[in-house]
Structure formats: structure tokens, C-alpha cells
Design a protein around this motif. Structure first.
Motif, PDB file in Angstrom:
ATOM      1  N   ALA A 175       0.856  -1.395   0.012  1.00  0.00           N
ATOM      2  CA  ALA A 175      -0.002  -0.096  -0.006  1.00  0.00           C
ATOM      3  C   ALA A 175       0.785   1.265  -0.112  1.00  0.00           C
ATOM      4  O   ALA A 175       0.813   2.254  -0.660  1.00  0.00           O
ATOM      5  CB  ALA A 175      -0.892  -0.179   0.969  1.00  0.00           C
TER       6      ALA A 175
ATOM      7  N   SER B 190       2.487   2.042  -3.524  1.00  0.00           N
ATOM      8  CA  SER B 190       1.638   2.367  -4.349  1.00  0.00           C
ATOM      9  C   SER B 190       1.252   3.958  -4.225  1.00  0.00           C
ATOM     10  O   SER B 190       1.155   4.987  -4.847  1.00  0.00           O
ATOM     11  CB  SER B 190       0.356   1.423  -4.708  1.00  0.00           C
ATOM     12  N   LEU B 191       1.037   4.280  -2.804  1.00  0.00           N
ATOM     13  CA  LEU B 191       0.881   5.535  -2.452  1.00  0.00           C
ATOM     14  C   LEU B 191       1.763   6.449  -2.613  1.00  0.00           C
ATOM     15  O   LEU B 191       1.627   7.666  -3.119  1.00  0.00           O
ATOM     16  CB  LEU B 191       0.397   5.455  -0.900  1.00  0.00           C
TER      17      LEU B 191
ATOM     18  N   VAL C 137      -0.940  -3.124  -8.484  1.00  0.00           N
ATOM     19  CA  VAL C 137      -1.484  -3.845  -7.476  1.00  0.00           C
ATOM     20  C   VAL C 137      -1.026  -5.168  -7.530  1.00  0.00           C
ATOM     21  O   VAL C 137      -0.715  -5.742  -6.584  1.00  0.00           O
ATOM     22  CB  VAL C 137      -3.028  -3.655  -7.482  1.00  0.00           C
TER      23      VAL C 137
ATOM     24  N   THR D 129      -5.717   3.917  -9.014  1.00  0.00           N
ATOM     25  CA  THR D 129      -5.533   3.101  -7.736  1.00  0.00           C
ATOM     26  C   THR D 129      -5.663   4.042  -6.348  1.00  0.00           C
ATOM     27  O   THR D 129      -5.576   3.496  -5.274  1.00  0.00           O
ATOM     28  CB  THR D 129      -4.803   2.101  -7.842  1.00  0.00           C
TER      29      THR D 129
ATOM     30  N   THR E 239      -5.276   2.515  -2.575  1.00  0.00           N
ATOM     31  CA  THR E 239      -4.102   2.833  -1.786  1.00  0.00           C
ATOM     32  C   THR E 239      -4.203   3.421  -0.607  1.00  0.00           C
ATOM     33  O   THR E 239      -3.612   3.127   0.310  1.00  0.00           O
ATOM     34  CB  THR E 239      -2.987   3.040  -2.764  1.00  0.00           C
TER      35      THR E 239
ATOM     36  N   THR F 298      -3.552   1.782   2.875  1.00  0.00           N
ATOM     37  CA  THR F 298      -2.427   2.201   3.812  1.00  0.00           C
ATOM     38  C   THR F 298      -3.176   2.294   5.125  1.00  0.00           C
ATOM     39  O   THR F 298      -2.318   1.955   6.265  1.00  0.00           O
ATOM     40  CB  THR F 298      -1.864   3.289   3.143  1.00  0.00           C
TER      41      THR F 298
ATOM     42  N   THR G 187       8.254   1.304  -9.355  1.00  0.00           N
ATOM     43  CA  THR G 187       6.856   1.575  -9.580  1.00  0.00           C
ATOM     44  C   THR G 187       6.688   2.517 -10.715  1.00  0.00           C
ATOM     45  O   THR G 187       6.114   2.453 -11.742  1.00  0.00           O
ATOM     46  CB  THR G 187       5.908   1.640  -8.638  1.00  0.00           C
TER      47      THR G 187
END
Length: 329
Positions: free
Chosen positions: A76, A79-80, A115, A224, A228, A232, A259
Motif C-alpha cells: 500500500a 503504491s501510495l 496492485v 488506484t 491505496t 495504507t 513502480t
């Protein structure tokens, strides 16, 4: 929308449909090319290669990140943070929102590489070593080439497929032998990661022909963002956090480099030289991962690694010489 990252040095780039109904960016005609044909730039292989280099550090960095965070928190946060970087760049450059017809493809990219792959491989690395997890990467080039052929109708040559299968075989045999020939409890996660990532790579490579590669991954990350943010908050509330230098470095690397930046150069390279051809450069990724695992994690690497490396490089050279573009249906 303008395809601002085209390798062709032209100020205006037209966007039009191909025979199979998908969009394709193309430059004005150049000598030796037919109307609407987009010639691959000489830096396409270099860009895709830089993506592979960034990806090769993903598993060791994830292992470092797991020292500080639980698997769900790590994915999480990864991605955040990447979405925050992408969102800042998109806002600063005032990039217009993609057209509605591109959002389905962006959703596939988001589900596969933002993801699905990070989550499944992170769960696998709780019980698997990074060298064993490299089996996934060993199969990924061939799987991506198959997905690309089915999705776009491209028909790579027999020489290309022969070299691709041979390269995958070398990597699989080496990595399985390196791990003692046994399967781990995380293999279900690893094989699932293989499939979703190949789908995300294929769709991202297709979209990178109509918008710059950094925008492909940038909008996928933004897509997303609600998931995320919620993920998170929930993960950090339930999983313990033990901050270490390795843990922080690991999560920052997988967010910023694996990423965002890595996928940017990867998709741009794919747009220039084709999905199938670029995918075969990843044959080198497991061996690079083994090198990083040795230096960063202290995992043992077999003396057979140089032999495998030479065999893989020969297979890569054969796929690049054969090309992967083929004609569509």
C-alpha cells in the motif's frame, strides 16, 4: 492527445487507428517506411534495458522493506508514494485527463503492475528467497510475448519464438536448480503474479503508443489512489511497523524506481521496439537479481551463474536480431 514522447523528431504526431481497431501513434512518412509506420528509435532498447535494471532491484528492495513493514503495508505504501510522485508530475505539467476509451486499458495496467504483481510477490517473499522468486521473472518475458501476440495480433518470427523459449528455459533451469529444485509455499502467489504482470505489461506497451510512457503508469497509479489510501490506513493500523534504514530505503526504491521511473522507461522502450521484443530483455533480470541478492542480502549464488548469464545474453541477442514486431491480423 499528443504523444509527446515519440522517438521520431517531429513536432506533430498524428494518432490513428490500426487495422485491429487499436490506436497507434505514427510519425510522418520517412524514407524506407510505409505510410503510418512508426520506426523504432535507436534508444528504445536502452530505455527498456534501464527498466530491467530498475526491476532487478525490486525483490531485494522488497525484502529490505519487509524488515520494517508488513506485506500489506509495504504494498500500500509503495503504491501510495508512487502515486504521489506521479500526481505531482501530472499536475505540474498540466497533462489532460485521458480519453474515456483508454481507461479500461489503464485499469488493466493498474491491476497488473500497480496492485497485483507487487502484492503477490510481496506475499511470496515472506516464505521464498529472492533467488527462488526469480523463477517468475524467468517466465515473464515469454508470457508477456504470448499475451502481446494474442492481444495485438502481432506475429513474431519462428526464430524469435525459438530464442525466447530457449532463454526462458535457461533461466528456469538455472533458478530452480539454484533454489535446490524444490517449490516453496509462495509459488502460487508467484505464478499468479506472472500472469497479472504480463497482462499489465502488454496493455501498458499498447497504450504507450498513444500517450507517453510516464503518463501510462502515472494515470494507472492515480486510478488506484482511493484503494491505496484506504489500504495504507488499514494496513498500518493492523500490521506492526519497525523502522530501519533498510526498510525505509526498500520502500522508497520500490515506490520511486520500480513502480514509477522504471515503468516509465520500460513502457517508452516498449512503444519504440515493440512489446514482444522488449519483453525478452527481461531474460537478464533474474541473473541481475541474483547478483543484487548476493551483495545486498548475503544470499549465495552458484558458480554456474556466469555460464547461465552467457547463455541468456545469446538468447537476448537472437530475439533482438529476429525482432518481435510481426504483422497483425
Amino acid at each position: 492527445m499528443k504523444a509527446e514522447d515519440s522517438a521520431t523528431p517531429s513536432s506533430t504526431i498524428a494518432v490513428g487507428p490500426t487495422a485491429d481497431g487499436t490506436d497507434r501513434a505514427h510519425a510522418p512518412d520517412v524514407p524506407g517506411s510505409g505510410p503510418g509506420v512508426r520506426r523504432a528509435g535507436p534508444n528504445g532498447t536502452l530505455l527498456a534495458g534501464l527498466g530491467v535494471l530498475a526491476f532487478s532491484l525490486t525483490f531485494p528492495s522488497t525484502a529490505w522493506g519487509l524488515e520494517s513493514f508488513g506485506p500489506w503495508s509495504l504494498v500500500a505504501l509503495r503504491s501510495l508514494l508512487a502515486a504521489a510522485i506521479a500526481g505531482g508530475v501530472l499536475l505540474a505539467t498540466r497533462v489532460p485527463v485521458p480519453e474515456r476509451r483508454h481507461w479500461a486499458g489503464l485499469a488493466v495496467v493498474a491491476g497488473g503492475v500497480v496492485v497485483g504483481f507487487p502484492l503477490l510477490t510481496t506475499l511470496a517473499l515472506r516464505t521464498s528467497t529472492t533467488s527462488h522468486a526469480a523463477v517468475v521473472v524467468g517466465l515473464l518475458p515469454l508470457t508477456t510475448a504470448v499475451f502481446s501476440s494474442l492481444r495485438t495480433g502481432s506475429r513474431p518470427s519462428v526464430t524469435f519464438w525459438t530464442a525466447a523459449v530457449a532463454g526462458a528455459g535457461v533461466v528456469i533451469v538455472f533458478t530452480v536448480w539454484q533454489s535446490g529444485g524444490t517449490l516453496s509455499a509462495g509459488d502460487v502467489f508467484l505464478f499468479g503474479a506472472l500472469l497479472v504482470c504480463a497482462a499489465g505489461y502488454t496493455e501498458g506497451g499498447r497504450l504507450a503508443k498513444v500517450m507517453p510512457g510516464w503518463q501510462v503508469i502515472g494515470w494507472a497509479l492515480i486510478l488506484t489512489l482511493p484503494l491505496t489510501v484506504a489500504g495504507t490506513a488499514l494496513a498500518l493500523a493492523y500490521e506492526p511497523v519497525r523502522l530501519t534504514a533498510h526498510g525505509v530505503i526498500g520502500v522508497v526504491w520500490v515506490a520511486a524506481c520500480s513502480t514509477f521511473l522504471g515503468l516509465y522507461v520500460w513502457y517508452r522502450g516498449m512503444a519504440e521496439i515493440g512489446v514482444a521484443r522488449a519483453s525478452q530483455l527481461q531474460l537478464a533480470q533474474p541473473l541481475l537479481t541474483l547478483v543484487w541478492s548476493y551483495f545486498l542480502l548475503g544470499e549465495q549464488v552458484s558458480a554456474a551463474a556466469p555460464v547461465a548469464a552467457v547463455a541468456v545474453l545469446l538468447c537476448i541477442a537472437a530475439t533482438q536480431r529476429a525482432g518481435g514486431a510481426g504483422r497483425g491480423r
